[in-house]
Design a protein around this motif. Sequence first.
Motif, short mmCIF file in Angstrom:
data_model
loop_
_atom_site.label_atom_id
_atom_site.label_comp_id
_atom_site.label_asym_id
_atom_site.label_seq_id
_atom_site.Cartn_x
_atom_site.Cartn_y
_atom_site.Cartn_z
N GLU A 76 -64.03 -28.83 -41.41
CA GLU A 76 -63.49 -27.66 -41.93
C GLU A 76 -62.76 -27.20 -42.03
OE1 GLU A 76 -67.35 -24.71 -41.62
OE2 GLU A 76 -66.70 -24.82 -40.33
N HIS A 77 -61.51 -26.77 -43.67
CA HIS A 77 -60.40 -26.08 -43.50
C HIS A 77 -60.26 -24.81 -44.43
CE1 HIS A 77 -61.47 -29.12 -47.38
NE2 HIS A 77 -60.76 -28.16 -47.92
N ALA A 78 -59.30 -24.44 -43.98
CA ALA A 78 -59.23 -22.91 -44.62
C ALA A 78 -57.98 -22.91 -45.23
CB ALA A 78 -60.24 -21.96 -44.05
N VAL A 79 -57.25 -21.59 -45.75
CA VAL A 79 -55.96 -20.86 -45.87
C VAL A 79 -56.47 -19.43 -45.35
CG1 VAL A 79 -54.29 -20.66 -47.26
CG2 VAL A 79 -55.14 -22.96 -48.13
N PRO A 80 -56.04 -19.01 -44.23
CA PRO A 80 -56.52 -17.89 -44.52
C PRO A 80 -55.43 -16.15 -44.92
CG PRO A 80 -54.81 -17.91 -41.99
CD PRO A 80 -55.08 -19.96 -43.30
N LYS A 81 -55.63 -15.93 -45.39
CA LYS A 81 -54.83 -14.67 -45.37
C LYS A 81 -53.37 -13.89 -44.55
CE LYS A 81 -59.30 -11.82 -47.50
NZ LYS A 81 -59.27 -12.33 -49.33
N THR A 82 -52.69 -13.61 -45.16
CA THR A 82 -52.01 -13.24 -44.22
C THR A 82 -51.70 -12.12 -44.95
OG1 THR A 82 -49.49 -13.48 -43.11
CG2 THR A 82 -49.74 -14.64 -45.85
N GLN A 83 -51.08 -10.82 -43.35
CA GLN A 83 -50.50 -9.70 -43.73
C GLN A 83 -49.10 -9.82 -44.41
OE1 GLN A 83 -51.85 -7.10 -40.77
NE2 GLN A 83 -53.75 -6.24 -41.32
N ARG A 84 -48.51 -10.81 -43.73
CA ARG A 84 -46.47 -11.36 -44.10
C ARG A 84 -46.67 -11.24 -45.68
NH1 ARG A 84 -44.84 -15.76 -43.70
NH2 ARG A 84 -46.64 -16.93 -43.43
N PRO A 85 -45.85 -10.74 -46.20
CA PRO A 85 -44.73 -10.69 -47.73
C PRO A 85 -44.60 -12.16 -48.05
CG PRO A 85 -43.33 -9.80 -46.00
CD PRO A 85 -44.20 -9.80 -45.65
N THR A 102 -64.61 -40.53 -47.60
CA THR A 102 -63.81 -40.06 -49.13
C THR A 102 -62.28 -39.07 -48.60
OG1 THR A 102 -63.95 -38.93 -50.76
CG2 THR A 102 -64.46 -37.41 -49.34
N VAL A 103 -61.51 -39.39 -49.92
CA VAL A 103 -60.09 -38.95 -49.56
C VAL A 103 -59.93 -37.83 -50.53
CG1 VAL A 103 -57.63 -38.97 -49.59
CG2 VAL A 103 -59.11 -41.26 -48.31
N VAL A 104 -59.48 -36.54 -49.69
CA VAL A 104 -58.85 -35.62 -50.90
C VAL A 104 -57.44 -35.26 -50.37
CG1 VAL A 104 -59.43 -33.32 -51.45
CG2 VAL A 104 -60.79 -34.09 -50.47
N ALA A 105 -56.50 -35.93 -51.23
CA ALA A 105 -54.93 -35.31 -50.78
C ALA A 105 -54.35 -33.84 -51.77
CB ALA A 105 -54.44 -35.88 -51.67
N ILE A 106 -53.56 -32.79 -51.08
CA ILE A 106 -53.74 -31.81 -51.02
C ILE A 106 -52.06 -31.71 -50.78
CG2 ILE A 106 -53.53 -29.43 -50.41
CD1 ILE A 106 -56.16 -29.56 -49.16
N LEU A 107 -51.57 -31.83 -52.56
CA LEU A 107 -49.49 -31.18 -52.74
C LEU A 107 -49.55 -29.47 -52.17
CD1 LEU A 107 -46.74 -31.97 -53.39
CD2 LEU A 107 -47.48 -31.75 -55.53
N SER A 108 -49.00 -29.06 -51.63
CA SER A 108 -48.52 -28.03 -52.04
C SER A 108 -47.09 -27.70 -52.49
CB SER A 108 -48.04 -27.05 -49.76
OG SER A 108 -47.80 -25.64 -49.87
N LEU A 109 -47.31 -26.29 -52.60
CA LEU A 109 -46.10 -26.24 -53.76
C LEU A 109 -45.94 -24.59 -53.53
CD1 LEU A 109 -47.01 -27.63 -57.24
CD2 LEU A 109 -45.20 -28.54 -55.05
N GLY A 110 -44.33 -23.69 -53.36
CA GLY A 110 -43.94 -22.92 -53.63
C GLY A 110 -44.27 -22.13 -51.96
N ALA A 111 -44.75 -20.87 -52.36
CA ALA A 111 -44.40 -20.48 -51.03
C ALA A 111 -45.00 -21.12 -49.76
CB ALA A 111 -44.96 -18.39 -50.69
N THR A 112 -44.58 -21.12 -48.19
CA THR A 112 -45.21 -21.25 -47.60
C THR A 112 -46.42 -20.59 -46.61
OG1 THR A 112 -43.35 -22.45 -46.30
CG2 THR A 112 -44.83 -22.49 -44.19
N ARG A 113 -47.24 -21.89 -46.87
CA ARG A 113 -48.89 -21.10 -46.35
C ARG A 113 -49.64 -22.04 -44.89
NH1 ARG A 113 -51.24 -17.02 -49.27
NH2 ARG A 113 -52.66 -16.82 -47.68
N ARG A 114 -50.02 -21.00 -44.32
CA ARG A 114 -50.69 -21.48 -42.97
C ARG A 114 -52.19 -22.38 -43.54
NH1 ARG A 114 -50.78 -19.99 -37.19
NH2 ARG A 114 -48.37 -21.55 -37.73
N PHE A 115 -52.06 -23.82 -43.26
CA PHE A 115 -53.54 -24.09 -43.40
C PHE A 115 -54.28 -24.86 -42.34
CE2 PHE A 115 -55.90 -28.15 -44.27
CZ PHE A 115 -56.62 -27.99 -45.46
#
Length: 215
Positions: free
Chosen positions: A191-200, A146-159
Amino acid sequence: MVALQPSLFDPDRPVVRSLAARPGERGDVEETRLDLGQGAWLVLVRSWVLGADQLFGELLDTVPWRAAERPMYDRVVAVPRLLAWYGASDPLPHPALAEARAVLNARFRPVLGEALRTVGLCCYRDGRDSVAWHGDTIGRGATEDTVVAILSLGATRRFLLRPRGGGATWRFDLASGDLLVMGGSCQRTFEHAVPKTQRPVRPRISVQFRPVGVR
């Protein structure tokens, strides 16, 4: 929640840039394609949507976000992000998302053999919000390419992306307006994830485009 301040160089309205009609051709943006192995592939497009921070702010204010809970072991816990979901026949909350879906289908429908029709949104309010390791395997993604497309908006986060069962982890810092597309066997072999971050960090919205029957 506090919206990001739009860039001085953003257009008056969000602009979805064209993608190449097929592999090997050129669109308005440069694509980076990675063949991950096991039949999985990934396409990364930086700055796919211009005026992304404006779109972010409008979605943040107008989408009917909901909090959710899930069972975990012997208790029920809050899902660490806000959610919204639009089915194939639902009107989308912003015309730019309908335009984005049309551009994605022009590019990837010939590869997938069907259209991307549903749209899910996640709002990561700050660095404490996250999504754990998973694949989109509720439904046909567990057994079919299949295909899953992700558009990211706002703050930069690690994927993060890694093979199921272990292996090297791919790390992508997704900025506002970036597009990441996972295809082939990716949902069941990686597998994919967006981890928590301690950075503001300020809020981030993830917009996921999927075919019907894939979650």
